[in-house]
Design a protein around this motif. Structure first.
Motif, PDB file in Angstrom:
ATOM      1  N   ALA A  30      50.424 -40.945  98.345  1.00  0.00           N
ATOM      2  CA  ALA A  30      50.615 -39.604  97.775  1.00  0.00           C
ATOM      3  C   ALA A  30      49.584 -38.637  98.350  1.00  0.00           C
ATOM      4  O   ALA A  30      48.491 -39.030  98.753  1.00  0.00           O
ATOM      5  CB  ALA A  30      50.484 -39.662  96.263  1.00  0.00           C
ATOM      6  N   ASP A  31      49.933 -37.362  98.404  1.00  0.00           N
ATOM      7  CA  ASP A  31      49.017 -36.340  98.896  1.00  0.00           C
ATOM      8  C   ASP A  31      47.823 -36.216  97.948  1.00  0.00           C
ATOM      9  O   ASP A  31      47.936 -36.451  96.747  1.00  0.00           O
ATOM     10  CB  ASP A  31      49.729 -34.992  98.992  1.00  0.00           C
ATOM     11  N   ILE A  32      46.708 -35.810  98.500  1.00  0.00           N
ATOM     12  CA  ILE A  32      45.507 -35.609  97.700  1.00  0.00           C
ATOM     13  C   ILE A  32      45.650 -34.282  96.960  1.00  0.00           C
ATOM     14  O   ILE A  32      45.889 -33.244  97.571  1.00  0.00           O
ATOM     15  CB  ILE A  32      44.255 -35.591  98.596  1.00  0.00           C
ATOM     16  N   GLN A  33      45.507 -34.318  95.642  1.00  0.00           N
ATOM     17  CA  GLN A  33      45.581 -33.111  94.829  1.00  0.00           C
ATOM     18  C   GLN A  33      44.164 -32.592  94.614  1.00  0.00           C
ATOM     19  O   GLN A  33      43.250 -33.363  94.328  1.00  0.00           O
ATOM     20  CB  GLN A  33      46.232 -33.413  93.484  1.00  0.00           C
ATOM     21  N   MET A  34      43.964 -31.274  94.744  1.00  0.00           N
ATOM     22  CA  MET A  34      42.641 -30.670  94.601  1.00  0.00           C
ATOM     23  C   MET A  34      42.702 -29.437  93.710  1.00  0.00           C
ATOM     24  O   MET A  34      43.727 -28.755  93.660  1.00  0.00           O
ATOM     25  CB  MET A  34      42.102 -30.233  95.968  1.00  0.00           C
ATOM     26  N   VAL A  35      41.590 -29.173  93.027  1.00  0.00           N
ATOM     27  CA  VAL A  35      41.384 -27.924  92.285  1.00  0.00           C
ATOM     28  C   VAL A  35      39.953 -27.476  92.561  1.00  0.00           C
ATOM     29  O   VAL A  35      39.110 -28.277  92.959  1.00  0.00           O
ATOM     30  CB  VAL A  35      41.611 -28.080  90.763  1.00  0.00           C
ATOM     31  N   HIS A  36      39.681 -26.201  92.350  1.00  0.00           N
ATOM     32  CA  HIS A  36      38.325 -25.703  92.574  1.00  0.00           C
ATOM     33  C   HIS A  36      37.867 -24.858  91.402  1.00  0.00           C
ATOM     34  O   HIS A  36      38.692 -24.319  90.654  1.00  0.00           O
ATOM     35  CB  HIS A  36      38.245 -24.894  93.879  1.00  0.00           C
TER      36      HIS A  36
END
Length: 158
Positions: A30-36
């Motif tokens: 799965a794609d890497i999910q990111m938040v900032h």
């Protein structure tokens, strides 16, 4: 059944299996999910300017990942630079020589164990307010890309 029919059946099942594998992405990670998040830096003191480290930035920009990943390269680049040059070095560029530790969060400008600046002695430049940036990660699992926008009231170091 004749040998010819068995061979055709095996080829047909193989093609069907291969097409399902390509279409369904069953075995692809799965794609890497990111938040900032961007918040004020409690260690920042404008009266005592620091040359490097977290105390030199008036804000903390943190990227949180959905799982631990081992980074091989990290770049933060203004999106306008990336539009004209896909190999832009960026305002923060780290590379791994051998083994970087798996990380689940990245703080802008903070060193990551096992990684070093691409250019010796270079540190992260302060981000400009109201600007689009792109975080480019190279991991063992493949590349990841995350676009973010800095707020207009972001403090700028003078």
């Amino acid at each position: 059944m004749s040998t010819r029919n068995i061979v055709l059946l095996v080829v047909a099942v193989g093609l069907l299996g291969f097409s399902l594998y390509r279409i369904m992405d069953w075995f692809r990670p799965a794609d890497i999910q990111m938040v900032h998040t961007i918040r004020p830096n409690p260690r920042y003191d404008p009266a005592r300017p620091a040359r490097w480290g977290l105390a030199r930035l008036p804000y903390l920009l943190t990227f949180s990942l959905d799982r631990s990943v081992r980074l091989t390269e990290l770049r933060v680049v203004p999106s306008t630079w990336l539009a004209t040059n896909k190999y832009a070095s960026g305002v923060w560029h780290l590379v791994s020589d051998s083994n970087s530790v798996p990380v689940r969060a990245i703080v802008y400008g903070q060193p990551i164990r096992g990684m070093r600046p691409k250019v010796r002695g270079a540190w992260a430049d302060p981000l400009e307010p109201d600007t689009d940036y792109t975080l480019l990660l190279e991991t063992e699992a493949g590349p990841a890309r995350y676009e973010f926008h800095t707020p207009p009231h972001l403090p700028v170091r003078r």
